[in-house]
Scaffold this active site. Sequence first.
Site, mmCIF file in Angstrom:
data_model
loop_
_atom_site.group_PDB
_atom_site.id
_atom_site.type_symbol
_atom_site.label_atom_id
_atom_site.label_comp_id
_atom_site.label_asym_id
_atom_site.label_seq_id
_atom_site.Cartn_x
_atom_site.Cartn_y
_atom_site.Cartn_z
ATOM 1 N N LYS A 13 0.636 -1.197 -0.001
ATOM 2 C CA LYS A 13 0.068 0.000 0.367
ATOM 3 C C LYS A 13 0.822 1.255 0.183
ATOM 4 O O LYS A 13 0.828 2.378 -0.714
ATOM 5 C CB LYS A 13 -1.097 0.095 1.604
ATOM 6 N N ARG A 88 -10.075 1.395 9.334
ATOM 7 C CA ARG A 88 -9.396 -0.465 8.952
ATOM 8 C C ARG A 88 -10.556 -1.221 10.563
ATOM 9 O O ARG A 88 -10.145 -2.175 10.566
ATOM 10 C CB ARG A 88 -7.925 -0.022 9.689
ATOM 11 N N ARG A 124 11.422 -5.478 5.391
ATOM 12 C CA ARG A 124 11.856 -3.760 5.199
ATOM 13 C C ARG A 124 12.411 -3.069 5.514
ATOM 14 O O ARG A 124 12.627 -3.620 6.530
ATOM 15 C CB ARG A 124 10.351 -3.872 4.865
ATOM 16 N N ARG A 157 11.076 -1.669 11.394
ATOM 17 C CA ARG A 157 10.375 -1.231 11.961
ATOM 18 C C ARG A 157 9.728 -2.253 13.517
ATOM 19 O O ARG A 157 10.474 -2.829 13.054
ATOM 20 C CB ARG A 157 8.771 -0.573 11.418
ATOM 21 N N ARG A 168 -0.629 -8.998 13.788
ATOM 22 C CA ARG A 168 -1.220 -7.500 12.363
ATOM 23 C C ARG A 168 -1.770 -8.583 11.974
ATOM 24 O O ARG A 168 -2.827 -7.512 11.296
ATOM 25 C CB ARG A 168 -0.107 -6.676 12.254
HETATM 26 P P1 AP5 Z 1 5.227 -1.302 2.048
HETATM 27 O O1 AP5 Z 1 4.249 -0.575 0.864
HETATM 28 O O2 AP5 Z 1 5.660 -0.811 3.254
HETATM 29 O O3 AP5 Z 1 3.419 -2.133 2.779
HETATM 30 P P2 AP5 Z 1 2.382 -2.126 3.177
HETATM 31 O O4 AP5 Z 1 0.883 -2.566 2.520
HETATM 32 O O5 AP5 Z 1 2.416 -0.788 2.979
HETATM 33 O O6 AP5 Z 1 2.488 -2.572 5.499
HETATM 34 P P3 AP5 Z 1 2.732 -1.679 6.326
HETATM 35 O O7 AP5 Z 1 3.188 -3.008 7.313
HETATM 36 O O8 AP5 Z 1 3.438 -0.160 5.793
HETATM 37 O O9 AP5 Z 1 0.979 -2.213 6.189
HETATM 38 P P4 AP5 Z 1 0.483 -1.704 8.225
HETATM 39 O O10 AP5 Z 1 -1.038 -1.632 7.499
HETATM 40 O O11 AP5 Z 1 0.553 -2.785 8.836
HETATM 41 O O12 AP5 Z 1 1.436 -1.231 8.764
HETATM 42 P P5 AP5 Z 1 0.531 0.661 8.929
HETATM 43 O O13 AP5 Z 1 1.871 1.965 8.674
HETATM 44 O O14 AP5 Z 1 -0.460 1.094 8.243
HETATM 45 O O15 AP5 Z 1 6.201 -3.027 1.685
HETATM 46 C C1 AP5 Z 1 5.948 -3.329 1.689
HETATM 47 C C2 AP5 Z 1 8.049 -3.771 2.050
HETATM 48 O O16 AP5 Z 1 7.691 -4.787 0.967
HETATM 49 C C3 AP5 Z 1 8.687 -2.870 1.844
HETATM 50 O O17 AP5 Z 1 9.720 -3.309 2.224
HETATM 51 C C4 AP5 Z 1 8.229 -2.517 0.108
HETATM 52 O O18 AP5 Z 1 9.599 -2.712 -0.545
HETATM 53 C C5 AP5 Z 1 8.492 -3.896 0.034
HETATM 54 N N1 AP5 Z 1 7.309 -4.121 -1.544
HETATM 55 C C6 AP5 Z 1 6.382 -3.971 -1.110
HETATM 56 N N2 AP5 Z 1 5.390 -3.955 -2.932
HETATM 57 C C7 AP5 Z 1 5.836 -4.549 -3.183
HETATM 58 C C8 AP5 Z 1 6.421 -5.490 -4.441
HETATM 59 N N3 AP5 Z 1 5.001 -5.653 -5.234
HETATM 60 N N4 AP5 Z 1 7.081 -6.144 -5.043
HETATM 61 C C9 AP5 Z 1 7.782 -6.626 -3.754
HETATM 62 N N5 AP5 Z 1 8.641 -5.979 -3.089
HETATM 63 C C10 AP5 Z 1 7.350 -5.157 -2.684
HETATM 64 O O19 AP5 Z 1 -0.257 1.477 10.924
HETATM 65 C C11 AP5 Z 1 0.642 0.415 11.302
HETATM 66 C C12 AP5 Z 1 0.086 0.584 12.949
HETATM 67 O O20 AP5 Z 1 -0.214 2.070 13.014
HETATM 68 C C13 AP5 Z 1 -0.699 -0.587 12.557
HETATM 69 O O21 AP5 Z 1 -0.471 -1.675 13.009
HETATM 70 C C14 AP5 Z 1 -1.951 0.634 13.735
HETATM 71 O O22 AP5 Z 1 -1.236 0.693 14.965
HETATM 72 C C15 AP5 Z 1 -1.258 1.579 13.858
HETATM 73 N N6 AP5 Z 1 -3.143 2.372 12.393
HETATM 74 C C16 AP5 Z 1 -2.172 2.363 11.443
HETATM 75 N N7 AP5 Z 1 -3.955 3.168 10.951
HETATM 76 C C17 AP5 Z 1 -4.317 2.631 11.630
HETATM 77 C C18 AP5 Z 1 -5.874 2.981 11.415
HETATM 78 N N8 AP5 Z 1 -6.623 3.313 11.266
HETATM 79 N N9 AP5 Z 1 -6.684 2.533 13.056
HETATM 80 C C19 AP5 Z 1 -5.565 1.918 13.752
HETATM 81 N N10 AP5 Z 1 -4.488 1.964 13.735
HETATM 82 C C20 AP5 Z 1 -4.113 2.349 12.428
HETATM 83 MG MG MG Z 2 2.793 1.582 4.485
#
Ligand code: AP5
Ligand code: MG
Length: 218
Positions: A13, A88, A124, A157, A168
């Site tokens: 994402k 979410r 990552r 992270r 998660r």
């Molecule tokens: P990346 O693009 O970083 O993946 P992502 O989908 O963004 O995954 P996240 O781990 O960031 O999602 P998340 O939803 O758990 O975390 P968030 O920060 O939102 O890609 C991952 C890796 O793969 C990278 O190394 C990239 O280079 C590689 N990659 C990507 N695409 C690729 C491809 N096509 N091919 C090959 N390699 C690829 O949230 C963190 C925390 O914040 C949550 O756990 C929660 O505690 C809190 N939080 C955030 N939003 C909310 C909400 N709405 N409600 C409540 N709590 C929340």
């Molecule tokens: Mg992300």
Amino acid sequence: MNIIFLGPPGAGKGTHAADFSKELGIPHISTGEIFREAVKNETPIGLKAKEFMDRGELVPDEVVVDVVLDRLKRDDCQKGYILDGFPRSLPQAEMLGQKSDSELTAVIYFETCKDVILMRLTGRWMCRGCGKGYHIKNLPPKVAGVCDECAGELYQRADDKVDTIEHRLTVYNQETKTLIDYYKNKDILIQVNGDFEKQEGHEELEGVFTKLKSNASC
Ligand code: AP5
Ligand code: MG
């Protein structure tokens, strides 16, 4: 273009949102990034969010919704936005529908399998300076440990440990997955293949955005 990127952790994402935000000229709003910044700056919201994030739990809905609604009021969202990682939970989706003035154009759902998720998240690395994401194999920086864009230090992270990733994913299955049907019923869900490598995934999304733009101009 008011877009939501929906999908499990590691679906890509953030990676794709960063690219398409530039291509479409609309902001990339990642609630995870907003909270990580708040944690770094030790703001009251950051201090509250940290305990949930470190455990891989969701930050309480009322905290998240206020943060997002405030962000959507800024001028740079006039032409649209990409929301990454929000909503979410069902209450978050309902509150967004009730309290935001902007109508959603589409919810893009990245279907991704668990093996791919684990491989991506355990490899990552992120930049402390500009937040750019890297992957040890798929998207390595030119110099190990250093950001290509701003020369900032790269780090892993705290929630990218295998146990926390597993948790998660459980939280995603319990709280977030239900939004697939929620938005399908509203007829705005578009599914893409989250397992694709970056370039292939980019091309699939380009097709999606081209269609959305042509629908908007009809
Ligand atoms: P990346 O693009 O970083 O993946 P992502 O989908 O963004 O995954 P996240 O781990 O960031 O999602 P998340 O939803 O758990 O975390 P968030 O920060 O939102 O890609 C991952 C890796 O793969 C990278 O190394 C990239 O280079 C590689 N990659 C990507 N695409 C690729 C491809 N096509 N091919 C090959 N390699 C690829 O949230 C963190 C925390 O914040 C949550 O756990 C929660 O505690 C809190 N939080 C955030 N939003 C909310 C909400 N709405 N409600 C409540 N709590 C929340
Ligand atoms: Mg992300």
